[in-house]
Design a protein around this motif. Structure first.
Motif, PDB file in Angstrom:
ATOM      1  N   ALA A 198     -50.717  58.259 132.703  1.00 29.28           N
ATOM      2  CA  ALA A 198     -49.956  56.428 133.082  1.00 29.28           C
ATOM      3  C   ALA A 198     -48.370  57.106 132.645  1.00 29.28           C
ATOM      4  O   ALA A 198     -47.837  56.347 134.662  1.00 29.28           O
ATOM      5  N   ARG A 199     -47.896  57.025 132.339  1.00 33.98           N
ATOM      6  CA  ARG A 199     -47.024  58.033 131.467  1.00 33.98           C
ATOM      7  C   ARG A 199     -46.319  58.523 133.186  1.00 33.98           C
ATOM      8  O   ARG A 199     -44.814  58.930 133.431  1.00 33.98           O
ATOM      9  N   ASN A 200     -47.653  59.761 133.315  1.00 32.84           N
ATOM     10  CA  ASN A 200     -46.508  60.266 134.698  1.00 32.84           C
ATOM     11  C   ASN A 200     -46.600  60.647 135.961  1.00 32.84           C
ATOM     12  O   ASN A 200     -47.242  61.008 136.919  1.00 32.84           O
ATOM     13  N   GLY A 201     -46.742  58.926 136.318  1.00 29.69           N
ATOM     14  CA  GLY A 201     -47.053  58.090 136.783  1.00 29.69           C
ATOM     15  C   GLY A 201     -48.724  57.976 138.459  1.00 29.69           C
ATOM     16  O   GLY A 201     -48.599  57.529 138.930  1.00 29.69           O
ATOM     17  N   TRP A 202     -49.741  58.056 136.753  1.00 28.19           N
ATOM     18  CA  TRP A 202     -51.192  57.698 137.845  1.00 28.19           C
ATOM     19  C   TRP A 202     -51.361  56.839 137.804  1.00 28.19           C
ATOM     20  O   TRP A 202     -50.786  55.410 136.945  1.00 28.19           O
ATOM     21  N   VAL A 203     -52.494  56.558 138.437  1.00 26.60           N
ATOM     22  CA  VAL A 203     -52.991  54.789 137.642  1.00 26.60           C
ATOM     23  C   VAL A 203     -53.891  55.061 137.206  1.00 26.60           C
ATOM     24  O   VAL A 203     -55.017  56.121 137.784  1.00 26.60           O
ATOM     25  N   LYS A 234     -51.964  58.581 142.585  1.00 23.50           N
ATOM     26  CA  LYS A 234     -53.004  59.116 141.932  1.00 23.50           C
ATOM     27  C   LYS A 234     -53.794  58.147 141.409  1.00 23.50           C
ATOM     28  O   LYS A 234     -52.811  58.009 140.207  1.00 23.50           O
ATOM     29  N   VAL A 235     -55.007  58.764 141.100  1.00 19.27           N
ATOM     30  CA  VAL A 235     -55.568  57.120 140.723  1.00 19.27           C
ATOM     31  C   VAL A 235     -56.950  57.906 139.339  1.00 19.27           C
ATOM     32  O   VAL A 235     -57.220  59.072 140.091  1.00 19.27           O
ATOM     33  N   ILE A 236     -56.783  57.890 137.979  1.00 17.65           N
ATOM     34  CA  ILE A 236     -57.893  58.422 137.894  1.00 17.65           C
ATOM     35  C   ILE A 236     -58.942  56.998 137.087  1.00 17.65           C
ATOM     36  O   ILE A 236     -58.428  56.514 136.499  1.00 17.65           O
ATOM     37  N   VAL A 237     -60.313  57.796 136.922  1.00 16.66           N
ATOM     38  CA  VAL A 237     -61.259  56.291 136.788  1.00 16.66           C
ATOM     39  C   VAL A 237     -60.824  57.449 135.022  1.00 16.66           C
ATOM     40  O   VAL A 237     -62.251  58.575 135.162  1.00 16.66           O
ATOM     41  N   CYS A 238     -60.965  56.490 134.198  1.00 13.37           N
ATOM     42  CA  CYS A 238     -61.887  57.123 132.638  1.00 13.37           C
ATOM     43  C   CYS A 238     -62.882  56.193 132.079  1.00 13.37           C
ATOM     44  O   CYS A 238     -63.164  55.099 132.578  1.00 13.37           O
ATOM     45  N   ALA A 239     -63.475  57.072 132.621  1.00 13.49           N
ATOM     46  CA  ALA A 239     -65.095  56.662 131.573  1.00 13.49           C
ATOM     47  C   ALA A 239     -65.613  56.880 130.392  1.00 13.49           C
ATOM     48  O   ALA A 239     -66.721  58.017 129.574  1.00 13.49           O
ATOM     49  N   VAL A 285     -52.074  51.529 133.405  1.00 17.71           N
ATOM     50  CA  VAL A 285     -53.195  51.313 132.531  1.00 17.71           C
ATOM     51  C   VAL A 285     -53.871  50.172 132.414  1.00 17.71           C
ATOM     52  O   VAL A 285     -53.139  49.437 132.079  1.00 17.71           O
ATOM     53  N   PHE A 286     -55.267  50.165 133.676  1.00 12.34           N
ATOM     54  CA  PHE A 286     -55.562  49.337 133.868  1.00 12.34           C
ATOM     55  C   PHE A 286     -57.003  48.754 132.867  1.00 12.34           C
ATOM     56  O   PHE A 286     -57.564  50.172 133.054  1.00 12.34           O
ATOM     57  N   VAL A 287     -57.302  48.444 132.060  1.00 15.39           N
ATOM     58  CA  VAL A 287     -58.653  47.877 131.167  1.00 15.39           C
ATOM     59  C   VAL A 287     -59.890  47.186 132.130  1.00 15.39           C
ATOM     60  O   VAL A 287     -59.107  45.790 132.597  1.00 15.39           O
ATOM     61  N   THR A 288     -61.162  46.975 132.102  1.00 15.35           N
ATOM     62  CA  THR A 288     -61.328  46.586 132.481  1.00 15.35           C
ATOM     63  C   THR A 288     -63.279  47.511 132.155  1.00 15.35           C
ATOM     64  O   THR A 288     -63.472  48.112 131.828  1.00 15.35           O
ATOM     65  N   SER A 289     -63.970  46.035 132.438  1.00 12.45           N
ATOM     66  CA  SER A 289     -65.532  46.222 132.309  1.00 12.45           C
ATOM     67  C   SER A 289     -66.225  46.384 133.658  1.00 12.45           C
ATOM     68  O   SER A 289     -67.248  46.297 133.384  1.00 12.45           O
ATOM     69  N   ASP A 290     -65.384  46.672 134.650  1.00 15.64           N
ATOM     70  CA  ASP A 290     -66.078  46.023 136.342  1.00 15.64           C
ATOM     71  C   ASP A 290     -65.446  47.090 136.853  1.00 15.64           C
ATOM     72  O   ASP A 290     -64.618  46.755 137.406  1.00 15.64           O
ATOM     73  N   TYR A 291     -66.022  47.961 137.459  1.00 18.16           N
ATOM     74  CA  TYR A 291     -65.046  49.292 138.030  1.00 18.16           C
ATOM     75  C   TYR A 291     -64.719  48.585 139.628  1.00 18.16           C
ATOM     76  O   TYR A 291     -63.820  48.389 140.297  1.00 18.16           O
ATOM     77  N   ARG A 292     -66.179  48.001 140.297  1.00 14.15           N
ATOM     78  CA  ARG A 292     -65.994  47.400 141.686  1.00 14.15           C
ATOM     79  C   ARG A 292     -64.875  46.208 141.442  1.00 14.15           C
ATOM     80  O   ARG A 292     -63.763  46.785 143.142  1.00 14.15           O
ATOM     81  N   LEU A 293     -64.754  45.235 141.130  1.00 12.63           N
ATOM     82  CA  LEU A 293     -64.084  44.257 140.464  1.00 12.63           C
ATOM     83  C   LEU A 293     -62.762  44.269 140.626  1.00 12.63           C
ATOM     84  O   LEU A 293     -60.979  45.039 141.164  1.00 12.63           O
ATOM     85  N   ALA A 294     -61.916  45.711 140.034  1.00 10.87           N
ATOM     86  CA  ALA A 294     -60.814  46.384 139.869  1.00 10.87           C
ATOM     87  C   ALA A 294     -60.121  47.266 140.892  1.00 10.87           C
ATOM     88  O   ALA A 294     -59.085  47.191 140.690  1.00 10.87           O
ATOM     89  N   LYS A 295     -61.168  47.572 141.015  1.00 16.73           N
ATOM     90  CA  LYS A 295     -60.589  48.871 142.390  1.00 16.73           C
ATOM     91  C   LYS A 295     -60.202  47.848 143.186  1.00 16.73           C
ATOM     92  O   LYS A 295     -59.742  47.855 143.863  1.00 16.73           O
ATOM     93  N   GLU A 296     -60.894  46.791 143.302  1.00 22.96           N
ATOM     94  CA  GLU A 296     -60.828  45.171 144.713  1.00 22.96           C
ATOM     95  C   GLU A 296     -59.043  44.683 144.064  1.00 22.96           C
ATOM     96  O   GLU A 296     -58.372  44.501 145.239  1.00 22.96           O
ATOM     97  N   SER A 324     -57.395  49.460 145.200  1.00 17.85           N
ATOM     98  CA  SER A 324     -56.798  51.710 145.003  1.00 17.85           C
ATOM     99  C   SER A 324     -57.542  52.261 145.665  1.00 17.85           C
ATOM    100  O   SER A 324     -59.509  51.088 146.040  1.00 17.85           O
ATOM    101  N   PRO A 325     -57.120  52.846 146.090  1.00 17.15           N
ATOM    102  CA  PRO A 325     -58.211  54.437 147.136  1.00 17.15           C
ATOM    103  C   PRO A 325     -59.631  54.568 145.843  1.00 17.15           C
ATOM    104  O   PRO A 325     -59.586  54.458 145.077  1.00 17.15           O
ATOM    105  N   GLN A 326     -59.764  55.908 146.919  1.00 21.41           N
ATOM    106  CA  GLN A 326     -60.754  55.694 145.664  1.00 21.41           C
ATOM    107  C   GLN A 326     -60.238  56.882 144.590  1.00 21.41           C
ATOM    108  O   GLN A 326     -58.903  57.167 145.356  1.00 21.41           O
ATOM    109  N   PRO A 327     -60.930  57.201 143.941  1.00 24.69           N
ATOM    110  CA  PRO A 327     -60.113  57.441 142.709  1.00 24.69           C
ATOM    111  C   PRO A 327     -59.947  59.542 143.159  1.00 24.69           C
ATOM    112  O   PRO A 327     -61.063  60.394 143.587  1.00 24.69           O
ATOM    113  N   ASP A 328     -59.146  59.774 142.719  1.00 22.51           N
ATOM    114  CA  ASP A 328     -58.621  61.320 142.749  1.00 22.51           C
ATOM    115  C   ASP A 328     -59.521  62.251 141.298  1.00 22.51           C
ATOM    116  O   ASP A 328     -60.086  63.147 141.689  1.00 22.51           O
TER     117      ASP A 328
END
Length: 85
Positions: free
Chosen positions: A29-34, A3-8, A55-66, A70-74
């Protein structure tokens, strides 16, 4: 599939105070989420940095997704209510 969570967040991942958004994302993240932690300002040389396992940190979500293929976030988590549009 993970499962994917995007944090803004309103706060940077590496600020001096480790606050609620960082703590919550760490637990996801410790419970298996990306976790894709999208900062407003680029704080790292690379576009996407794995700061902790899952846990991935980025300033560009589109680049991170590529890059993460990553699929669409849950879940989309906004830590400041005025962030919605």
């Amino acid at each position: 599939m993970h499962k994917v969570i995007v944090c803004a967040p309103a706060a940077s991942w590496k600020q001096s105070l480790f606050q609620r958004p960082q703590q919550l994302m760490r637990q996801f993240a410790r419970n298996g989420w990306v976790v894709i932690y999208c900062e407003l300002i680029k704080n790292y040389k690379e576009n996407v940095v794995e700061v902790e396992p899952n846990v991935f940190v980025t300033s560009d979500y589109r680049l991170a997704k590529e890059e993460l293929r990553s699929p669409q976030p849950d879940v989309l988590y906004a830590s400041w209510p005025k962030m919605h549009h």
